[in-house]
Design a protein around this motif. Structure first.
Motif, PDB file in Angstrom:
ATOM      1  N   TRP A 139     -24.465 -37.821  17.234  1.00 32.43           N
ATOM      2  CA  TRP A 139     -23.493 -37.153  18.109  1.00 32.43           C
ATOM      3  C   TRP A 139     -22.142 -37.092  17.419  1.00 32.43           C
ATOM      4  N   ASP A 140     -21.583 -35.889  17.305  1.00 33.14           N
ATOM      5  CA  ASP A 140     -20.280 -35.718  16.661  1.00 33.14           C
ATOM      6  C   ASP A 140     -19.146 -35.622  17.671  1.00 33.14           C
ATOM      7  N   LEU A 141     -19.407 -35.981  18.940  1.00 32.08           N
ATOM      8  CA  LEU A 141     -18.452 -35.964  20.054  1.00 32.08           C
ATOM      9  C   LEU A 141     -18.192 -34.561  20.589  1.00 32.08           C
ATOM     10  N   LEU A 142     -18.722 -33.559  19.929  1.00 32.78           N
ATOM     11  CA  LEU A 142     -18.504 -32.191  20.390  1.00 32.78           C
ATOM     12  C   LEU A 142     -19.793 -31.601  20.944  1.00 32.78           C
ATOM     13  N   ARG A 143     -20.833 -31.660  20.161  1.00 34.41           N
ATOM     14  CA  ARG A 143     -22.138 -31.177  20.604  1.00 34.41           C
ATOM     15  C   ARG A 143     -23.006 -32.391  20.921  1.00 34.41           C
ATOM     16  N   PRO A 144     -23.746 -32.388  22.029  1.00 38.07           N
ATOM     17  CA  PRO A 144     -24.544 -33.563  22.387  1.00 38.07           C
ATOM     18  C   PRO A 144     -25.637 -33.844  21.367  1.00 38.07           C
ATOM     19  N   SER A 145     -26.166 -35.064  21.389  1.00 36.49           N
ATOM     20  CA  SER A 145     -27.282 -35.384  20.510  1.00 36.49           C
ATOM     21  C   SER A 145     -28.477 -34.504  20.884  1.00 36.49           C
ATOM     22  N   PHE A 146     -29.417 -34.380  19.956  1.00 36.84           N
ATOM     23  CA  PHE A 146     -30.573 -33.506  20.200  1.00 36.84           C
ATOM     24  C   PHE A 146     -31.312 -33.901  21.474  1.00 36.84           C
ATOM     25  N   LEU A 147     -31.625 -35.188  21.648  1.00 33.55           N
ATOM     26  CA  LEU A 147     -32.400 -35.591  22.811  1.00 33.55           C
ATOM     27  C   LEU A 147     -31.573 -35.543  24.097  1.00 33.55           C
ATOM     28  N   SER A 148     -30.272 -35.769  23.997  1.00 34.55           N
ATOM     29  CA  SER A 148     -29.416 -35.620  25.178  1.00 34.55           C
ATOM     30  C   SER A 148     -29.422 -34.175  25.652  1.00 34.55           C
ATOM     31  N   ASN A 149     -29.369 -33.257  24.690  1.00 38.77           N
ATOM     32  CA  ASN A 149     -29.418 -31.831  25.012  1.00 38.77           C
ATOM     33  C   ASN A 149     -30.763 -31.460  25.634  1.00 38.77           C
ATOM     34  N   ARG A 150     -31.828 -32.045  25.083  1.00 36.98           N
ATOM     35  CA  ARG A 150     -33.168 -31.759  25.606  1.00 36.98           C
ATOM     36  C   ARG A 150     -33.312 -32.306  27.030  1.00 36.98           C
ATOM     37  N   TYR A 151     -32.751 -33.483  27.250  1.00 41.46           N
ATOM     38  CA  TYR A 151     -32.775 -34.094  28.587  1.00 41.46           C
ATOM     39  C   TYR A 151     -32.031 -33.207  29.588  1.00 41.46           C
ATOM     40  N   TYR A 152     -30.872 -32.712  29.201  1.00 41.01           N
ATOM     41  CA  TYR A 152     -30.072 -31.873  30.092  1.00 41.01           C
ATOM     42  C   TYR A 152     -30.833 -30.614  30.502  1.00 41.01           C
ATOM     43  N   HIS A 153     -31.496 -29.997  29.543  1.00 37.24           N
ATOM     44  CA  HIS A 153     -32.161 -28.722  29.816  1.00 37.24           C
ATOM     45  C   HIS A 153     -33.564 -28.863  30.392  1.00 37.24           C
ATOM     46  N   ASP A 154     -34.276 -29.941  30.029  1.00 42.95           N
ATOM     47  CA  ASP A 154     -35.704 -30.019  30.377  1.00 42.95           C
ATOM     48  C   ASP A 154     -36.065 -31.067  31.412  1.00 42.95           C
ATOM     49  N   PHE A 155     -35.185 -32.011  31.684  1.00 42.42           N
ATOM     50  CA  PHE A 155     -35.517 -33.044  32.665  1.00 42.42           C
ATOM     51  C   PHE A 155     -35.611 -32.405  34.048  1.00 42.42           C
ATOM     52  N   ARG A 156     -36.682 -32.721  34.772  1.00 42.69           N
ATOM     53  CA  ARG A 156     -36.890 -32.114  36.088  1.00 42.69           C
ATOM     54  C   ARG A 156     -36.162 -32.954  37.148  1.00 42.69           C
ATOM     55  N   PHE A 157     -34.902 -32.633  37.323  1.00 41.88           N
ATOM     56  CA  PHE A 157     -34.021 -33.387  38.216  1.00 41.88           C
ATOM     57  C   PHE A 157     -34.598 -33.478  39.622  1.00 41.88           C
ATOM     58  N   GLY A 158     -34.622 -34.690  40.120  1.00 42.21           N
ATOM     59  CA  GLY A 158     -35.095 -34.909  41.473  1.00 42.21           C
ATOM     60  C   GLY A 158     -36.601 -34.954  41.597  1.00 42.21           C
ATOM     61  N   GLN A 159     -37.335 -34.769  40.495  1.00 48.83           N
ATOM     62  CA  GLN A 159     -38.793 -34.694  40.558  1.00 48.83           C
ATOM     63  C   GLN A 159     -39.514 -35.726  39.699  1.00 48.83           C
ATOM     64  N   GLU A 160     -38.871 -36.224  38.648  1.00 45.99           N
ATOM     65  CA  GLU A 160     -39.601 -37.104  37.748  1.00 45.99           C
ATOM     66  C   GLU A 160     -38.720 -38.232  37.233  1.00 45.99           C
ATOM     67  N   ASP A 161     -39.394 -39.259  36.658  1.00 47.80           N
ATOM     68  CA  ASP A 161     -38.656 -40.321  36.002  1.00 47.80           C
ATOM     69  C   ASP A 161     -38.708 -40.081  34.496  1.00 47.80           C
ATOM     70  N   PHE A 162     -38.141 -40.994  33.740  1.00 47.37           N
ATOM     71  CA  PHE A 162     -37.997 -40.773  32.307  1.00 47.37           C
ATOM     72  C   PHE A 162     -39.337 -40.791  31.566  1.00 47.37           C
ATOM     73  N   LEU A 163     -40.255 -41.635  32.013  1.00 41.21           N
ATOM     74  CA  LEU A 163     -41.539 -41.732  31.316  1.00 41.21           C
ATOM     75  C   LEU A 163     -42.348 -40.437  31.426  1.00 41.21           C
ATOM     76  N   SER A 164     -42.300 -39.794  32.602  1.00 44.45           N
ATOM     77  CA  SER A 164     -43.016 -38.521  32.729  1.00 44.45           C
ATOM     78  C   SER A 164     -42.333 -37.425  31.906  1.00 44.45           C
ATOM     79  N   PHE A 165     -41.012 -37.499  31.796  1.00 40.59           N
ATOM     80  CA  PHE A 165     -40.260 -36.578  30.935  1.00 40.59           C
ATOM     81  C   PHE A 165     -40.707 -36.751  29.486  1.00 40.59           C
ATOM     82  N   LEU A 166     -40.812 -38.010  29.029  1.00 45.75           N
ATOM     83  CA  LEU A 166     -41.245 -38.275  27.660  1.00 45.75           C
ATOM     84  C   LEU A 166     -42.656 -37.758  27.416  1.00 45.75           C
TER      85      LEU A 166
END
Length: 359
Positions: A64-91
């Motif tokens: 993380w360069d403080l400007l653009r999020p880390s790769f997995l943070s970005n993936r979490y933001y876009h792909d995590f199913r908010f309100g529907q799953e926990d982290f293990l199912s996301f993985l």
């Protein structure tokens, strides 16, 4: 708004490694700009004692360069199913995603051209051309040669980390409840409009908020995976928005620093009528990516610009016109200092001349 612990636990599981690989940089930035103290890092220190050291080959997933999020943070933001799953199912979902390998490299080097595949020297050449951290370049090259084995290491590490982070949240349930009580969510949402980057209109029953113990200290989720729009904030986001509620706390020094620096000035003038990415600005201004990123970070942190959209690995920036509305006041106050000095000096000189005439 309903509290959902799954979001905070998922966020902290990723952020532990982001912290680990970038700790000195993050700590310095947080202490200088967000009022974070040594005490705020206590949960990170506690986890560090119980979690095994992340292997260096995982660096590209968490850089993380403080400007653009880390790769997995970005993936979490876009792909995590908010309100529907926990982290293990996301993985579990992203672990079997056939596009994961390509998306990691494209996050850093951009779209792969026709001659650049994941198995030849063209990709290595693109990595070597990056204006980036030397360790990141080294680990990306290593990743290109041993992706499957590194991927197994990554998911094994994250699953173990998740269980320890989950336990940390359970142990500190009382602390979480205390943070929720003192956090004014309604006020936070109401002031999103001031930043211009968010399209918050009304509160929904499906909205969720959560607590991050590592990233000091709140996460707010707006909407759900199904609604198609979401806001996720880390860090002391309430403190960040507090800054916007006090006329952005614009000082004449900040204004002069931005307009007096030729690179910051050129960036602002280019963004005046359009939005652009760091890559586009690098090409237009004929500067290194590292230099452009450094000035973008300063402008972003001081509210001159905001993130208008994200498209794949690219982040688009745009002028924050709300800022310049308030900036007029700072500029006028700055000018008045000299006008007042000039008027006082002129009056003093006139009085001296009168005295001389009288004598």
């Amino acid at each position: 708004m309903k509290y959902d612990s799954r979001m905070g636990i998922a966020y902290d599981t990723l952020f532990y490694s982001v912290f680990y690989f970038n700790f000195d940089r993050i700590k310095k930035d947080y202490q200088e700009h967000y009022g974070v103290t040594e005490k705020d890092f206590s949960f990170y220190y506690r986890l560090k004692e119980s979690i095994s050291t992340p292997p260096p080959e995982l660096y590209p997933f968490f850089y993380w360069d403080l400007l653009r999020p880390s790769f997995l943070s970005n993936r979490y933001y876009h792909d995590f199913r908010f309100g529907q799953e926990d982290f293990l199912s996301f993985l579990s979902r992203i672990e079997i995603d056939p596009s994961l390998r390509q998306s990691v490299f494209e996050y850093y080097v951009g779209p792969l051209n026709e001659t650049s595949t994941l198995d030849n020297m063209e990709l290595i050449k693109q990595i070597l051309k990056m204006d980036a951290d030397r360790e990141l370049i080294l680990q990306l090259i290593n990743l290109s040669a041993s992706f499957e084995s590194v991927l197994q290491t990554l998911f094994s590490f994250l699953k173990k980390t998740y269980l320890l982070v989950e336990d940390l949240h359970v142990q500190n349930k009382a602390h979480v409840q205390k943070l929720l009580k003192i956090y004014d969510t309604d006020n936070f949402l109401m002031n999103l409009h001031m930043l211009g980057a968010f399209e918050y209109e009304h509160e929904s029953k499906k909205d969720r908020d959560s607590i991050s113990l590592l990233n000091a200290a709140i996460i707010l989720q707006k909407g759900t995976y199904e609604t198609g729009y979401k806001f996720v904030f880390g860090g002391k986001c309430s403190a960040q928005l507090d800054k916007s509620m006090i006329d952005f706390q614009i000082s004449s020094r900040e204004l002069c620093e931005a307009l007096g620096n030729p690179i910051k000035y050129d960036i602002l003038m280019y963004l005046k009528d359009t939005e652009a990415t760091a890559t586009q600005l690098t090409d237009v201004l004929i500067l290194s990516r590292q230099t452009v990123n450094r000035h973008l970070l300063w402008l972003f942190r001081n509210w001159f610009i905001f993130v208008s959209k994200r498209k794949g690995p690219e982040v688009y920036y745009q002028i924050n016109r709300h800022f310049f509305t308030y900036a007029k006041r700072a500029l006028y106050e700055f000018a008045e200092n000299f006008e007042n000095d000039s008027a006082e000096n002129k009056e003093s000189e006139e009085n001296e001349n009168v005295e001389k005439t009288d004598n």
